[in-house]
Design a protein around this motif. Structure first.
Motif, PDB file in Angstrom:
ATOM      1  N   THR A   3      48.426  28.615  34.128  1.00  0.00           N
ATOM      2  CA  THR A   3      48.560  29.572  35.221  1.00  0.00           C
ATOM      3  C   THR A   3      47.811  29.041  36.420  1.00  0.00           C
ATOM      4  N   ASP A   7      42.729  35.189  37.197  1.00  0.00           N
ATOM      5  CA  ASP A   7      42.915  36.445  36.486  1.00  0.00           C
ATOM      6  C   ASP A   7      44.412  36.713  36.360  1.00  0.00           C
ATOM      7  N   ARG A   8      44.993  36.249  35.244  1.00  0.00           N
ATOM      8  CA  ARG A   8      46.440  36.377  35.056  1.00  0.00           C
ATOM      9  C   ARG A   8      46.877  37.833  34.987  1.00  0.00           C
ATOM     10  N   ARG A   9      46.098  38.667  34.322  1.00  0.00           N
ATOM     11  CA  ARG A   9      46.477  40.072  34.189  1.00  0.00           C
ATOM     12  C   ARG A   9      46.545  40.753  35.550  1.00  0.00           C
ATOM     13  N   ARG A  10      45.575  40.478  36.405  1.00  0.00           N
ATOM     14  CA  ARG A  10      45.578  41.096  37.726  1.00  0.00           C
ATOM     15  C   ARG A  10      46.789  40.640  38.524  1.00  0.00           C
ATOM     16  N   LEU A  12      49.780  39.568  37.319  1.00  0.00           N
ATOM     17  CA  LEU A  12      51.006  40.162  36.798  1.00  0.00           C
ATOM     18  C   LEU A  12      51.070  41.657  37.098  1.00  0.00           C
ATOM     19  N   PHE A  13      49.914  42.335  37.020  1.00  0.00           N
ATOM     20  CA  PHE A  13      49.903  43.764  37.315  1.00  0.00           C
ATOM     21  C   PHE A  13      50.203  44.019  38.788  1.00  0.00           C
ATOM     22  N   TRP A 149      58.612  34.826  31.871  1.00  0.00           N
ATOM     23  CA  TRP A 149      57.840  35.388  32.968  1.00  0.00           C
ATOM     24  C   TRP A 149      58.746  35.960  34.069  1.00  0.00           C
TER      25      TRP A 149
END
Length: 437
Positions: A3, A7-10, A12-13, A149
């Motif tokens: 990636t 912060d991958r989650r942030r 994607l969110f 993705w």
């Protein structure tokens, strides 16, 4: 590298939440059209008011190519993150304006004018949202999982559509028909505007993609070359249009407008039709990541061909299946959306993988928005018009012809599964891996 954002989650969110809210804002218009049509136009003829409202739906699409160009340029020159923040802000503002607008009975034709202006603003925003978001997710995704993705675009977007349809089902069940006509239709637009502002806050905290940052120095040395690069790639532009025309008509017919069409033309009870739409879109959600995974394993082109073939073969049977009962609408929508998911899931990856980095957003955004405006924006109107004149089969034939065009264009595509987007800095095909045609 797995990636390009710590912060991958942030990441994607932020992308998913903003995309979901923008799709919610855009599509609740079609979902609630039968309820608020008489509030913005002459209420003496219900069919005439609905057709006028759907015409404004199409007018909103007319602004999308401009939005694709403006925000595509911003995304390619200033950054994907900035473009996405601007689009979600404009979409939220348009939704609030519609939700708080006076009615035709209060201010006459000015209500219609306000509606048109708000939809034009949302059209600009949505025209820039998809290419910017599609480019962003493609550039941050690991090459080996880009198909999976990329399914986030339509997954999050469908969540927005689903919430809007679910809200319609709940409101129509809790409120009386007169209450829905009076104030119930305003609720989704106001909620969409408020949550859109929250999405803006989230997107302002996102970071730019590494692929764009790496190409920024070259772009700075080649100012004014975006248009020249686009002109060197007419085949890419034509491929985007050809791929989009069939899919966009089928998508808006089954994923967005089907419940409203079933209510108005087939006489399906409103609450039942909206619930059928909710559950059918759940099927669509489940299918999206699965098709993305399949494309990462067997390639993009086989998945596209499977989806197109299924939709072509089942067009007439599925339309005939929609009768006067909600369960019939659910079954028909579910089957159609199961195949539609094969195209929608990997579309963002396919579009991004065939373009060089410095025109990836605008190169997709302009032809994509033109195709969606010309064909997707008019789909609900044409479907209702043909059915109202006693010729519903004409619209089915229309969709089949466009899907055949998409199938022919698919033959011209290279197989792009696993391509490294960091290498696609020039508009040539040699960076593409796999077999091409």
């Amino acid at each position: 590298m797995t990636t390009v954002v710590p912060d991958r989650r942030r990441t994607l969110f932020g992308l998913g939440a903003g995309n979901a809210m923008e799709w919610f804002d855009w599509n609740v218009y079609a979902t609630f059209a039968s309820f608020f049509a008489s509030q913005f136009f002459n209420a003496h003829s219900a069919v005439s008011a609905l057709l006028s409202t759907l015409a404004v739906f199409a007018v909103g699409f007319a602004a999308r190519p401009i939005g694709g160009w403006v925000f595509g340029w911003v995304a390619d020159r200033k950054g994907r993150q900035l473009a996405m923040a601007l689009t979600v802000a404009i979409a939220a503002a348009g939704s609030l304006v519609i939700g708080l607008s006076p009615t035709y009975g209060q201010i006459g034709v000015w209500a219609s004018v306000i509606l048109v202006v708000a939809r034009l603003a949302q059209g600009l925003a949505h025209g820039g949202e998809l290419p910017s978001a599609q480019t962003y997710i493609a550039e941050v995704a690991p090459p080996a999982r880009r198909g999976l993705w990329s399914s986030l675009i339509y997954f999050s977007g469908t969540c927005g559509v689903l919430v809007g349809t679910l809200l319609g089902a709940v409101l129509s069940g809790v409120l009386s028909h007169q209450q829905m006509l009076s104030f119930g239709w305003r609720i989704p637009f106001i909620l969409g505007g408020v949550f859109g502002l929250y999405s803006l806050y989230v997107r302002l905290r996102m970071r730019e993609t590494e692929v764009f940052q790496a190409s920024k120095n070259n772009a700075a040395k080649e100012k004014g070359q975006i248009w020249q690069t686009i002109k060197k790639n007419p085949k890419l532009l034509a491929q985007v249009v050809g791929l989009t025309v069939g899919a966009t008509v089928i998508y808006y017919m089954w994923a967005v407008a089907a419940p409203s069409y079933a209510i108005t033309v087939r006489g399906v009870p409103p609450t039942g039709a909206l619930w059928a739409g909710v559950f059918a879109n759940v099927v669509f959600l489940i299918a999206l990541p699965l098709w993305g995974i399949v494309s990462d394993r067997i390639g993009r082109k086989p998945v596209l061909f499977i989806a197109i073939a299924g939709l072509l073969l089942l067009s007439f049977p599925l339309n005939a299946m929609v009768g006067h009962e909600p369960w019939q609408l659910f079954v028909a929508m579910s089957i159609a959306l199961l195949f539609m998911a094969g195209f929608s899931s990997i579309g963002p990856a396919v579009y991004a993988e065939i373009f060089p980095t410095r025109i990836r957003a605008v190169g997709v955004g302009v032809p994509y928005s033109i195709a969606v405006a010309a064909f997707g924006g008019t789909a609900p109107y044409l479907q209702t018009l043909f059915a109202g004149n006693g010729h519903p089969s004409l619209f089915i034939i229309y969709g089949i012809v466009l899907m055949v065009i998409s199938a022919l264009v698919t033959f011209t595509l290279p197989e792009t599964r696993g391509v490294d987007l960091r290498e696609k800095t020039e508009p040539v095909d040699r960076a593409v891996t796999g077999s091409g045609t």
